[in-house]
Design a protein around this motif. Structure first.
Motif, PDB file in Angstrom:
ATOM      1  N   MET A  66       0.842  -1.177   0.000  1.00 28.15           N
ATOM      2  CA  MET A  66       0.000   0.000   0.000  1.00 28.15           C
ATOM      3  C   MET A  66       0.882   1.233   0.000  1.00 28.15           C
ATOM      4  O   MET A  66       1.975   1.194   0.509  1.00 28.15           O
ATOM      5  N   SER A  93      -3.214  -7.470   3.912  1.00 30.12           N
ATOM      6  CA  SER A  93      -3.126  -6.418   2.900  1.00 30.12           C
ATOM      7  C   SER A  93      -4.379  -6.353   2.027  1.00 30.12           C
ATOM      8  O   SER A  93      -4.596  -5.354   1.345  1.00 30.12           O
ATOM      9  N   ARG A  94      -5.206  -7.403   2.049  1.00 25.21           N
ATOM     10  CA  ARG A  94      -6.457  -7.401   1.305  1.00 25.21           C
ATOM     11  C   ARG A  94      -7.614  -6.794   2.108  1.00 25.21           C
ATOM     12  O   ARG A  94      -8.715  -6.643   1.578  1.00 25.21           O
ATOM     13  N   TRP A  95      -7.347  -6.452   3.381  1.00 21.64           N
ATOM     14  CA  TRP A  95      -8.402  -5.919   4.223  1.00 21.64           C
ATOM     15  C   TRP A  95      -8.096  -4.534   4.806  1.00 21.64           C
ATOM     16  O   TRP A  95      -9.014  -3.759   5.072  1.00 21.64           O
ATOM     17  N   THR A 145      -6.005  -0.729   4.982  1.00 22.84           N
ATOM     18  CA  THR A 145      -5.360   0.310   4.182  1.00 22.84           C
ATOM     19  C   THR A 145      -3.929   0.507   4.650  1.00 22.84           C
ATOM     20  O   THR A 145      -3.512  -0.010   5.690  1.00 22.84           O
ATOM     21  N   LEU A 184     -10.158   0.019  -0.049  1.00 21.54           N
ATOM     22  CA  LEU A 184      -8.851  -0.293  -0.616  1.00 21.54           C
ATOM     23  C   LEU A 184      -8.643   0.395  -1.956  1.00 21.54           C
ATOM     24  O   LEU A 184      -7.530   0.800  -2.293  1.00 21.54           O
ATOM     25  N   ASP A 193      -7.639   3.860  -1.257  1.00 23.38           N
ATOM     26  CA  ASP A 193      -6.328   3.969  -0.616  1.00 23.38           C
ATOM     27  C   ASP A 193      -5.202   4.104  -1.619  1.00 23.38           C
ATOM     28  O   ASP A 193      -4.213   4.781  -1.368  1.00 23.38           O
ATOM     29  N   ASP A 208      -8.128  -3.086  -5.845  1.00 32.84           N
ATOM     30  CA  ASP A 208      -7.196  -4.107  -5.372  1.00 32.84           C
ATOM     31  C   ASP A 208      -7.595  -5.459  -5.962  1.00 32.84           C
ATOM     32  O   ASP A 208      -7.912  -6.412  -5.264  1.00 32.84           O
TER      33      ASP A 208
END
Length: 519
Positions: free
Chosen positions: A1, A176-178, A180, A266, A269, A274
């Motif tokens: 991110m 990292s998938r949930w 920010t 996401l 962000d 994503d």
């Protein structure tokens, strides 16, 4: 991110366009959604809804993976505690045999990480995949207690490594998938706190089992250690099937509106959805990661770092050099790791607050270097015990390494997943090498071991500075880049972000101009 500054997305447009927005249920297929899917995106309700979503993940995802991580390292390092209660004598192990037992786990653990994360990026149910691996390594760890020979112990360690490879890089990728970029470092540090606190709990658990279970049912205490810890891990694995989420687009225990909000967060962000584009296969992501020079430097840096921190597998042995009994030595191993856990969380919280990475990682390595210098200049109990606190605190830097990789290589997800697994997998070569860096014949002072660790951390610091310079240069390039000329996969992801948030492409593109790498 990555850091995003400047422009805020015009959220008011979400309500106006909600009925026409497409909701991506799977990576490459889109379907119409009910207006209710966008009910949490309105400016008046979104802040509270977003706080509830993050709090739900904090209460369900985080505790589960922390609990798994505690057992991950307790199972992995149980052999170190078992060494103090007759493992070597019962299995007729030489010092070299014992070092090989520690090293052989990484022979399976390291290469299995890359294909594991590639699989995780493509399957739709990580809530099944990760717990299955937990159950398998718990079973294998329990079976370690029945080994009768050196070869049997080696085989058990090899088969523990395969399922364990799925967890840490997979957990970082799942986070990292949930979360920010402003949330990721602190949550990852809480995860890594599971490792650090496991060294404390593991030592205390081992002290209790080894001191009270000797000879019960005619079984040696070190065998009970593997049986009990393995059984606990299996139970946690079954619990994790219920507790873990999948991905934002398909988690079963979230409402459609919450899933939509999770995806929008996401996308905002980083200015891109994503999601992988139609051309981002798992192999394409691997190729992209291998072609990125930052990944190679990160990998070598991680290897040097873990070689410098390889004392973790010998910590009970190091505390035993202070001259106390086995039980007291195991108890003394706990406080440095409790201290390290506290430092790790504070350090990560500050890293999230400031957006800085380099000093929050390397600064703690320099503390380990000071600890090594103390360790090589004195044999006093007080001095060496203080050095152990500094050494344990060094893992506060390692806790942010995978986070930095995710920050520096944010998109596409296929590339990010491959990069995390490459860096973590190759980095653990440092643990493999480190298995031979703390030789019993160098005890009780272990000066050669400490010189190896000091040199390795100095190299890691240099490589970390090189990465920082590369990211500074890339940020300058982003400032000069004409984003309006974006084409191909990057344009596709920005278009997807615009659809998710109810923006025009130009509005999403304008917001994308604030994208910056964290360094």
């Amino acid at each position: 991110m990555s850091v995003k500054s400047g422009h805020e997305s015009p959220r008011a447009k979400n309500e106006k366009t909600a009925g026409s927005i497409e909701h991506v249920e799977e990576r490459s297929s889109a379907s119409s959604v009910d207006t209710r899917d966008s009910e949490l995106l309105g400016a008046d309700v979104r802040p509270a809804a977003e706080r509830r979503l993050v709090r739900l993940m904090d209460m369900r995802l985080l505790p589960t993976i922390v609990l798994i991580f505690i057992m991950n390292y307790i199972d992995r390092t149980a052999v170190s505690a078992a060494r103090l209660k007759g493992l070597e004598q019962d299995l007729n192990l030489s010092d070299t045999n014992y070092d090989t037992v520690l090293a052989v786990l990484y022979a399976s653990y390291v290469p299995a990480q890359i294909p594991s994360n590639m699989i995780l990026n493509r399957i739709s149910r990580p809530s099944y995949y990760i717990p299955l691996c937990v159950v398998l390594w718990g079973l294998t760890s329990a079976l370690t207690g029945v080994t009768k020979s050196y070869s049997g112990l080696l085989a058990a360690r090899v088969f523990v490594g395969f399922p364990e490879a799925a967890f840490y890089p997979g957990a970082i990728y799942l986070l990292s998938r949930w979360y920010t970029r402003k949330e990721l470092a602190f949550r990852s540090a809480i995860l890594y706190g599971g490792l650090l606190i496991s060294n404390a709990f593991g030592s205390l658990m081992a002290a209790g089992i080894l001191s009270n279970m000797e000879g019960k049912l005619g079984i040696r205490a070190w065998r009970w250690l593997f049986y009990i810890e393995g059984a606990i891990t299996i139970c946690i694995g079954f619990f994790a099937i219920w507790a873990l989420p999948d991905y934002p687009h398909n988690t079963r225990w979230l409402s459609p509106a919450q899933r939509r909000l999770a995806m929008v967060r996401l996308a905002e962000d980083a200015g891109e959805a994503d999601e992988d584009s139609s051309r981002d296969s798992v192999f394409a992501g691997l190729v992209l990661a291998l072609k990125d020079p930052k990944v190679l430097i990160f990998a070598v840096m991680g290897c040097a770092q873990l070689l410098g921190l390889s004392f973790v597998n010998f910590f009970p042995t190091l505390t035993s050099t202070l001259g106390f009994s086995t039980t007291i030595s195991l108890v003394l191993a706990a406080p440095p790791w409790i201290f390290s856990t506290i430092v790790c969380c504070i350090n990560a919280w500050h890293a999230d607050k400031t957006g800085e990475r380099f000093f929050h990682i390397t600064g703690w390595w320099w503390g380990v270097i000071i600890g090594y210098i103390i360790g090589t200049t004195t044999m006093s109990v007080g001095g060496r015990y203080v050095a152990m606190f500094l050494m344990a605190a060094g893992y506060s830097g390692f806790a942010l390494t995978a986070v930095w990789v995710s920050n520096a290589i944010p998109r596409p997800p296929a590339k990010r997943a491959a990069a995390i697994s490459i860096v973590n997998g190759f980095g653990n070569m440092g643990n493999l090498i480190g298995s031979y860096a703390w030789r019993a014949e160098w005890g009780p002072n272990y000066h050669p071991s400490m010189f190896i660790g000091l040199s390795s951390l100095a190299l890691a610091s240099v490589l970390s500075f090189v990465i920082r310079c590369m990211l500074v240069r890339q940020n300058k390039h982003l400032e000069e880049e004409e984003l309006s000329s974006l084409t191909g996969d990057r344009r596709e992801r920005i278009e997807e972000a615009a659809r998710l948030e109810g923006l025009t492409f130009d509005e999403a593109l304008e917001r994308r101009r604030g994208f910056r790498y964290l360094y």
